[in-house]
Design a protein around this motif. Structure first.
Motif, PDB file in Angstrom:
ATOM      1  N   PRO A 152       9.173   3.482   4.427  1.00  0.00           N
ATOM      2  CA  PRO A 152       9.073   2.896   3.082  1.00  0.00           C
ATOM      3  C   PRO A 152       7.719   3.068   2.398  1.00  0.00           C
ATOM      4  CG  PRO A 152      10.392   1.468   4.461  1.00  0.00           C
ATOM      5  CD  PRO A 152       9.882   2.570   5.360  1.00  0.00           C
ATOM      6  N   PRO A 153       6.572   2.879   3.087  1.00  0.00           N
ATOM      7  CA  PRO A 153       5.293   3.029   2.385  1.00  0.00           C
ATOM      8  C   PRO A 153       5.002   4.432   1.861  1.00  0.00           C
ATOM      9  CG  PRO A 153       5.004   1.768   4.407  1.00  0.00           C
ATOM     10  CD  PRO A 153       6.379   2.361   4.464  1.00  0.00           C
ATOM     11  N   VAL A 154       5.650   5.451   2.437  1.00  0.00           N
ATOM     12  CA  VAL A 154       5.362   6.824   2.002  1.00  0.00           C
ATOM     13  C   VAL A 154       6.526   7.468   1.252  1.00  0.00           C
ATOM     14  CG1 VAL A 154       3.646   7.250   3.797  1.00  0.00           C
ATOM     15  CG2 VAL A 154       6.047   7.810   4.234  1.00  0.00           C
ATOM     16  N   ARG A 155       7.569   6.720   0.985  1.00  0.00           N
ATOM     17  CA  ARG A 155       8.725   7.303   0.292  1.00  0.00           C
ATOM     18  C   ARG A 155       8.361   7.735  -1.137  1.00  0.00           C
ATOM     19  NH1 ARG A 155      13.769   6.672   2.548  1.00  0.00           N
ATOM     20  NH2 ARG A 155      14.777   6.614   0.507  1.00  0.00           N
ATOM     21  N   GLU A 156       7.749   6.846  -1.895  1.00  0.00           N
ATOM     22  CA  GLU A 156       7.389   7.189  -3.282  1.00  0.00           C
ATOM     23  C   GLU A 156       6.322   8.279  -3.338  1.00  0.00           C
ATOM     24  OE1 GLU A 156       8.949   6.486  -6.058  1.00  0.00           O
ATOM     25  OE2 GLU A 156      10.403   5.489  -4.755  1.00  0.00           O
ATOM     26  N   PRO A 157       5.251   8.197  -2.510  1.00  0.00           N
ATOM     27  CA  PRO A 157       4.291   9.315  -2.501  1.00  0.00           C
ATOM     28  C   PRO A 157       4.932  10.645  -2.135  1.00  0.00           C
ATOM     29  CG  PRO A 157       3.325   7.392  -1.461  1.00  0.00           C
ATOM     30  CD  PRO A 157       4.770   7.060  -1.704  1.00  0.00           C
ATOM     31  N   THR A 158       5.889  10.634  -1.217  1.00  0.00           N
ATOM     32  CA  THR A 158       6.579  11.875  -0.853  1.00  0.00           C
ATOM     33  C   THR A 158       7.349  12.425  -2.044  1.00  0.00           C
ATOM     34  OG1 THR A 158       6.786  11.169   1.469  1.00  0.00           O
ATOM     35  CG2 THR A 158       8.269  12.905   0.707  1.00  0.00           C
ATOM     36  N   LYS A 159       8.037  11.541  -2.758  1.00  0.00           N
ATOM     37  CA  LYS A 159       8.777  11.979  -3.944  1.00  0.00           C
ATOM     38  C   LYS A 159       7.842  12.567  -4.991  1.00  0.00           C
ATOM     39  CE  LYS A 159      12.534   8.583  -3.605  1.00  0.00           C
ATOM     40  NZ  LYS A 159      13.154   7.400  -4.261  1.00  0.00           N
ATOM     41  N   ARG A 160       6.703  11.906  -5.204  1.00  0.00           N
ATOM     42  CA  ARG A 160       5.783  12.384  -6.237  1.00  0.00           C
ATOM     43  C   ARG A 160       5.193  13.742  -5.888  1.00  0.00           C
ATOM     44  NH1 ARG A 160       4.591   6.752  -6.647  1.00  0.00           N
ATOM     45  NH2 ARG A 160       2.909   6.889  -5.108  1.00  0.00           N
ATOM     46  N   ARG A 161       4.852  13.934  -4.626  1.00  0.00           N
ATOM     47  CA  ARG A 161       4.222  15.202  -4.243  1.00  0.00           C
ATOM     48  C   ARG A 161       5.192  16.375  -4.305  1.00  0.00           C
ATOM     49  NH1 ARG A 161      -0.639  14.235   0.099  1.00  0.00           N
ATOM     50  NH2 ARG A 161      -1.384  12.253  -0.750  1.00  0.00           N
ATOM     51  N   ASN A 162       6.488  16.086  -4.338  1.00  0.00           N
ATOM     52  CA  ASN A 162       7.494  17.148  -4.401  1.00  0.00           C
ATOM     53  C   ASN A 162       8.281  17.119  -5.706  1.00  0.00           C
ATOM     54  OD1 ASN A 162       7.633  18.320  -1.405  1.00  0.00           O
ATOM     55  ND2 ASN A 162       7.403  16.114  -1.243  1.00  0.00           N
ATOM     56  N   ALA A 163       7.799  16.360  -6.693  1.00  0.00           N
ATOM     57  CA  ALA A 163       8.579  16.130  -7.909  1.00  0.00           C
ATOM     58  C   ALA A 163       8.933  17.409  -8.643  1.00  0.00           C
ATOM     59  CB  ALA A 163       7.812  15.182  -8.830  1.00  0.00           C
ATOM     60  N   ASP A 164       8.003  18.353  -8.707  1.00  0.00           N
ATOM     61  CA  ASP A 164       8.249  19.568  -9.483  1.00  0.00           C
ATOM     62  C   ASP A 164       9.254  20.504  -8.821  1.00  0.00           C
ATOM     63  OD1 ASP A 164       6.546  20.144  -7.394  1.00  0.00           O
ATOM     64  OD2 ASP A 164       5.391  21.639  -8.502  1.00  0.00           O
ATOM     65  N   GLN A 165       9.607  20.227  -7.559  1.00  0.00           N
ATOM     66  CA  GLN A 165      10.561  21.074  -6.848  1.00  0.00           C
ATOM     67  C   GLN A 165      11.982  20.514  -6.886  1.00  0.00           C
ATOM     68  OE1 GLN A 165       7.650  20.925  -3.431  1.00  0.00           O
ATOM     69  NE2 GLN A 165       8.555  22.930  -3.045  1.00  0.00           N
ATOM     70  N   GLY A 166      12.138  19.286  -7.348  1.00  0.00           N
ATOM     71  CA  GLY A 166      13.469  18.699  -7.450  1.00  0.00           C
ATOM     72  C   GLY A 166      14.198  18.584  -6.124  1.00  0.00           C
ATOM     73  N   LEU A 167      13.468  18.413  -5.029  1.00  0.00           N
ATOM     74  CA  LEU A 167      14.104  18.400  -3.717  1.00  0.00           C
ATOM     75  C   LEU A 167      15.139  17.286  -3.579  1.00  0.00           C
ATOM     76  CD1 LEU A 167      11.077  19.043  -1.302  1.00  0.00           C
ATOM     77  CD2 LEU A 167      12.515  20.702  -2.497  1.00  0.00           C
ATOM     78  N   TYR A 168      14.823  16.111  -4.105  1.00  0.00           N
ATOM     79  CA  TYR A 168      15.682  14.949  -3.891  1.00  0.00           C
ATOM     80  C   TYR A 168      16.606  14.701  -5.085  1.00  0.00           C
ATOM     81  CZ  TYR A 168      11.536  14.801  -1.019  1.00  0.00           C
ATOM     82  OH  TYR A 168      10.504  15.171  -0.196  1.00  0.00           O
ATOM     83  N   SER A 169      16.086  14.928  -6.292  1.00  0.00           N
ATOM     84  CA  SER A 169      16.877  14.652  -7.488  1.00  0.00           C
ATOM     85  C   SER A 169      17.938  15.711  -7.762  1.00  0.00           C
ATOM     86  CB  SER A 169      15.952  14.532  -8.708  1.00  0.00           C
ATOM     87  OG  SER A 169      15.208  15.726  -8.896  1.00  0.00           O
ATOM     88  N   GLU A 170      17.653  16.971  -7.418  1.00  0.00           N
ATOM     89  CA  GLU A 170      18.589  18.052  -7.718  1.00  0.00           C
ATOM     90  C   GLU A 170      19.167  18.735  -6.484  1.00  0.00           C
ATOM     91  OE1 GLU A 170      18.164  20.693 -10.982  1.00  0.00           O
ATOM     92  OE2 GLU A 170      16.312  19.730 -11.665  1.00  0.00           O
ATOM     93  N   LEU A 171      18.336  18.950  -5.464  1.00  0.00           N
ATOM     94  CA  LEU A 171      18.801  19.706  -4.309  1.00  0.00           C
ATOM     95  C   LEU A 171      19.428  18.827  -3.230  1.00  0.00           C
ATOM     96  CD1 LEU A 171      15.920  22.337  -3.926  1.00  0.00           C
ATOM     97  CD2 LEU A 171      18.032  22.471  -5.273  1.00  0.00           C
ATOM     98  N   GLY A 172      19.288  17.514  -3.361  1.00  0.00           N
ATOM     99  CA  GLY A 172      19.940  16.597  -2.428  1.00  0.00           C
ATOM    100  C   GLY A 172      19.310  16.508  -1.057  1.00  0.00           C
ATOM    101  N   PHE A 173      18.014  16.824  -0.950  1.00  0.00           N
ATOM    102  CA  PHE A 173      17.323  16.702   0.333  1.00  0.00           C
ATOM    103  C   PHE A 173      17.277  15.237   0.776  1.00  0.00           C
ATOM    104  CE2 PHE A 173      14.330  20.569   0.945  1.00  0.00           C
ATOM    105  CZ  PHE A 173      15.332  21.437   0.545  1.00  0.00           C
ATOM    106  N   ASN A 174      17.338  15.016   2.079  1.00  0.00           N
ATOM    107  CA  ASN A 174      16.993  13.709   2.619  1.00  0.00           C
ATOM    108  C   ASN A 174      15.480  13.540   2.535  1.00  0.00           C
ATOM    109  OD1 ASN A 174      19.651  13.005   3.340  1.00  0.00           O
ATOM    110  ND2 ASN A 174      19.473  14.101   5.284  1.00  0.00           N
TER     111      ASN A 174
END
Length: 263
Positions: A152-174
């Motif tokens: 949980p403490p690193v979930r949002e930082p992980t999302k932010r560092r990969n935001a431009d790649q769309g890993l979670y929002s578009e590609l459906g990565f865990n």
């Protein structure tokens, strides 16, 4: 290990710092390590849906749909013979791999480049600065990373560092991080004088991580890419509880390196 001592409840606790990559992107891993990669396992998939109206029965609203599932799995192991490896991940090889990923996993609705999620990774590093803080007889080490769910403490930082790649929002990565599991002196793997293992951790369920501070810090500073590399501070309490220290990662977006005075 660091910061050993009792906490307010009298329980013995210490901090173990684990180097980690806040990404599981194949593109990011290839860009960071390239031909230093010894093994790499990754996978990805995409579904396409083609719907067409049956012209002869258009007036009755009959249509046909076809769903297609495409999956790619990458199980790379560097092949060693005499001299240079036979299949290194050169720049050209990486481009060919990513070109195939794009050809197979591209989808109309995507606005980002297709990617694969990395589940494990081993890289070979030659760096005297790592040798200086270990009993190693040579400066060459094999570092193995394994993907674990982001805490949980690193979930949002992980999302932010990969935001431009769309890993979670578009590609459906865990949402996972590549956590360092072991550091082994390469030479010992061939000569077998000792196991040559200077950092070892079995993952979030392992309550006895062996992660010397100075080695962990130097790996974070000199091996991991600045964009994704961090040190995760885990509290070990009475050798029975392992938790990521939330207070220490609240400002993790600003973390680049940790300093121990001579790292």
């Amino acid at each position: 290990m660091s910061q050993a001592g009792p906490d307010l409840d009298g329980k013995e606790q210490r901090i173990a710092q684990i180097p980690s990559l806040l990404t599981s992107s194949l593109r990011a891993v290839l860009d960071a390590f390239g031909s230093d990669i010894l093994s790499l396992h990754a996978h990805g998939s995409v579904e396409t849906n083609n719907a067409t109206i049956i012209e002869d029965l258009r007036e009755y609203g009959l249509s046909r749909e076809q769903e297609t599932h495409h999956r790619l799995t990458l199980n790379y192991e560097q092949i060693h013979g005499d001299g240079e490896p036979a299949n290194p991940l050169t720049e050209d090889a990486c481009e060919q791999l990513l070109s195939e990923v794009e050809a197979v996993l591209d989808a109309e609705h995507q606005t980002v480049d297709p990617d694969l999620t990395v589940t494990s990774l081993t890289v070979r590093v030659t760096d005297p600065r790592l040798q200086e803080v270990t009993p190693a007889q040579s400066p060459e080490f094999d570092l193995t990373f394994v993907a674990d769910p982001a805490e949980p403490p690193v979930r949002e930082p992980t999302k932010r560092r990969n935001a431009d790649q769309g890993l979670y929002s578009e590609l459906g990565f865990n949402l996972t991080n590549l956590n360092l599991r072991s550091v082994v002196e390469t030479e010992t793997k061939f000569h077998k004088q000792s196991d040559g293992r200077y950092l070892s951790w079995g993952g979030p369920e392992d309550i006895r991580p062996r992660a010397p501070d100075r080695l962990a810090i130097r790996i974070n500073q000199h091996v991991l890419p600045d964009e994704y590399g961090i040190l995760k501070p885990y509290t070990v309490i009475d050798d029975s509880v392992l938790e990521l220290v939330e207070d220490d990662v609240d400002n993790i977006d600003g973390q680049s390196t940790a300093i121990d005075g001579d790292a």
